[in-house]
Design an enzyme around this catalytic site. Structure first.
Site, PDB file in Angstrom:
ATOM      1  N   ARG A 239    -100.104 -84.688 -57.850  1.00  0.00           N
ATOM      2  CA  ARG A 239    -100.064 -84.642 -59.314  1.00  0.00           C
ATOM      3  C   ARG A 239    -100.175 -83.178 -59.751  1.00  0.00           C
ATOM      4  O   ARG A 239    -100.984 -82.416 -59.184  1.00  0.00           O
ATOM      5  CB  ARG A 239    -101.202 -85.444 -59.932  1.00  0.00           C
ATOM      6  CG  ARG A 239    -101.001 -86.951 -59.919  1.00  0.00           C
ATOM      7  CD  ARG A 239     -99.873 -87.403 -60.856  1.00  0.00           C
ATOM      8  NE  ARG A 239     -99.690 -88.849 -60.874  1.00  0.00           N
ATOM      9  CZ  ARG A 239     -98.812 -89.516 -60.118  1.00  0.00           C
ATOM     10  NH1 ARG A 239     -98.029 -88.876 -59.263  1.00  0.00           N
ATOM     11  NH2 ARG A 239     -98.705 -90.837 -60.232  1.00  0.00           N
ATOM     12  N   GLU A 268     -95.228 -82.162 -67.356  1.00  0.00           N
ATOM     13  CA  GLU A 268     -93.901 -82.560 -66.878  1.00  0.00           C
ATOM     14  C   GLU A 268     -93.081 -83.000 -68.063  1.00  0.00           C
ATOM     15  O   GLU A 268     -93.585 -83.793 -68.866  1.00  0.00           O
ATOM     16  CB  GLU A 268     -94.007 -83.696 -65.851  1.00  0.00           C
ATOM     17  CG  GLU A 268     -94.634 -83.224 -64.558  1.00  0.00           C
ATOM     18  CD  GLU A 268     -94.697 -84.303 -63.475  1.00  0.00           C
ATOM     19  OE1 GLU A 268     -94.214 -85.423 -63.720  1.00  0.00           O
ATOM     20  OE2 GLU A 268     -95.235 -84.010 -62.407  1.00  0.00           O
ATOM     21  N   HIS A 287     -90.314 -84.144 -59.915  1.00  0.00           N
ATOM     22  CA  HIS A 287     -91.107 -85.327 -59.557  1.00  0.00           C
ATOM     23  C   HIS A 287     -90.214 -86.419 -58.951  1.00  0.00           C
ATOM     24  O   HIS A 287     -90.105 -87.524 -59.501  1.00  0.00           O
ATOM     25  CB  HIS A 287     -91.861 -85.851 -60.788  1.00  0.00           C
ATOM     26  CG  HIS A 287     -93.061 -86.686 -60.445  1.00  0.00           C
ATOM     27  ND1 HIS A 287     -94.167 -86.776 -61.250  1.00  0.00           N
ATOM     28  CD2 HIS A 287     -93.339 -87.495 -59.369  1.00  0.00           C
ATOM     29  CE1 HIS A 287     -95.060 -87.591 -60.703  1.00  0.00           C
ATOM     30  NE2 HIS A 287     -94.578 -88.040 -59.560  1.00  0.00           N
TER      31      HIS A 287
HETATM   32  C1  DGY Z   1     -96.332 -92.229 -57.760  1.00  0.00           C
HETATM   33  O1  DGY Z   1     -95.936 -93.316 -57.323  1.00  0.00           O
HETATM   34  O2  DGY Z   1     -97.484 -92.036 -58.149  1.00  0.00           O
HETATM   35  C2  DGY Z   1     -95.350 -91.105 -57.745  1.00  0.00           C
HETATM   36  O3  DGY Z   1     -95.809 -89.969 -58.303  1.00  0.00           O
HETATM   37  C3  DGY Z   1     -94.012 -91.540 -58.279  1.00  0.00           C
HETATM   38  O4  DGY Z   1     -93.468 -92.280 -57.237  1.00  0.00           O
END
Ligand code: DGY
Length: 329
Positions: A239, A268, A287
């Site tokens: 993240r 983002e 992402h």
């Molecule tokens: C998640 O699943 O948390 C990712 O960041 C997106 O696939």
């Protein structure tokens, strides 16, 4: 008897929508951009379930506005920092998520970032396209060795462990930091549990695989980058807010570390005037670590199954707060 009502906040794979249609009346948000907070709140009134994304803030206010009939929240992601789990638990609402099905795609991608950032794939690609590649030169496009180097994994969960497995093909030494020592996994793979300080000091590559919570927010800032080797490369496929981006900018600009590969940013999308975008040693992608056809299909189907189970009063296949997810029929 009328079908339960669900809100699906973005288009997902058609077969998942079809499966939900069998049991529920669907309000599908088909725009590319997420619904605004106002729209989300307005559309949630009276729903029995929601299939949501990491871009949707699902908090107590949302749940209260939806009403006491709200039975299930199904997130199509393994991370769920956009959802107030405490608020859902307090209201006895099970929250589904999509672990496991995206582990391999995400670890593959984190390793792709590692290799691309280490070996200057993007600057090389750019030079080949823009005419700045003039000749083969012994001192041009020098990156970092991967084979035989040290990989430091921060967060030894499913994806961190798969990242570790991939590194064995390159004879990398594996260090990891996690609040919980994983002796079970150490039996499967030779790797050393070390302190964060040791990991930062000794690793050639630092790959971040922690979830986002108050203790991991800005876990990487000036102090951490200063502890790292000047040849080191940091990878983040977890993240964005785990890294303080201005601290990363300073570290890359001042050559305190060699490069970064980011699948995730804060915020983002990253604003187009963000200083990190001016650096050629910072590779940034939007992402996309779990973005393969098969993985996103599996995520869609699992999120649909969780939603349907919640509507029917059954246990969710993968539930964040199983304490409220008792089998009801
Ligand atoms: C998640 O699943 O948390 C990712 O960041 C997106 O696939």
């Amino acid at each position: 008897m009328s079908k339960p009502k669900v809100l699906i906040t973005r288009n997902i794979f058609p077969e998942a929508i079809e499966a939900i249609k069998e049991v529920a009346e669907i309000d599908l948000w088909t725009d590319e951009m997420p619904p605004t907070r106002e729209v989300l709140i307005e559309k949630s009134k009276g729903i029995d379930g929601i299939l949501c994304l990491l871009t949707d803030k699902i908090d107590g206010e949302f749940m209260d506005n939806a009403g006491p009939q709200l039975k299930v929240i199904s997130q199509i992601a393994v991370g769920y920092n956009n959802i107030d789990i405490g608020a859902a638990t307090k209201r006895n609402i099970p929250v589904g998520y999509t672990p496991d099905v995206l582990t391999h795609a995400t670890a593959d991608f984190a390793f792709t970032l590692l290799m691309s950032a280490a070996r200057l794939i993007i600057p090389g690609h750019t030079a080949a396209h823009d005419g700045s590649w003039k000749t083969w030169h012994p001192l041009h496009f020098l990156g970092q060795d991967i084979y035989g180097s040290k990989l430091g994994i921060v967060g030894m969960g499913r994806i961190g462990f798969e990242m570790a497995k991939r590194s064995t093909g390159f004879d990398m030494d594996i260090l990891y930091y996690d609040v919980d020592r994983r002796e079970d996994l150490e039996k499967e793979l030779e790797m050393a549990h070390v302190s964060m300080d040791e990991l930062l000091k000794d690793s050639d590559f630092v790959s971040i695989h922690v979830d986002l919570n108050p203790t991991t927010t800005h876990m990487f800032s000036d102090k951490q980058f200063k502890q790292m080797k000047s040849s080191s490369v940091v990878i983040n496929a977890a993240r964005g807010p785990v890294i303080d981006h201005m601290a990363l900018y300073r570290a890359l600009k001042n050559k305190e570390i060699a490069a970064a590969g980011l699948d995730v940013t804060e915020p983002e999308p990253i604003p187009d005037n963000h200083p990190l975008l001016s650096l050629d040693n910072c590779l940034i992608v939007p992402h996309i670590a779990s973005a393969t056809f098969a993985t996103r299909r599996a995520m869609s189907n699992l999120a649909a199954t969780n939603l349907i189970n919640g509507l029917l009063g059954k246990s969710l296949s993968t539930c964040v707060n199983p304490e409220v997810d008792i089998k009801k029929i």
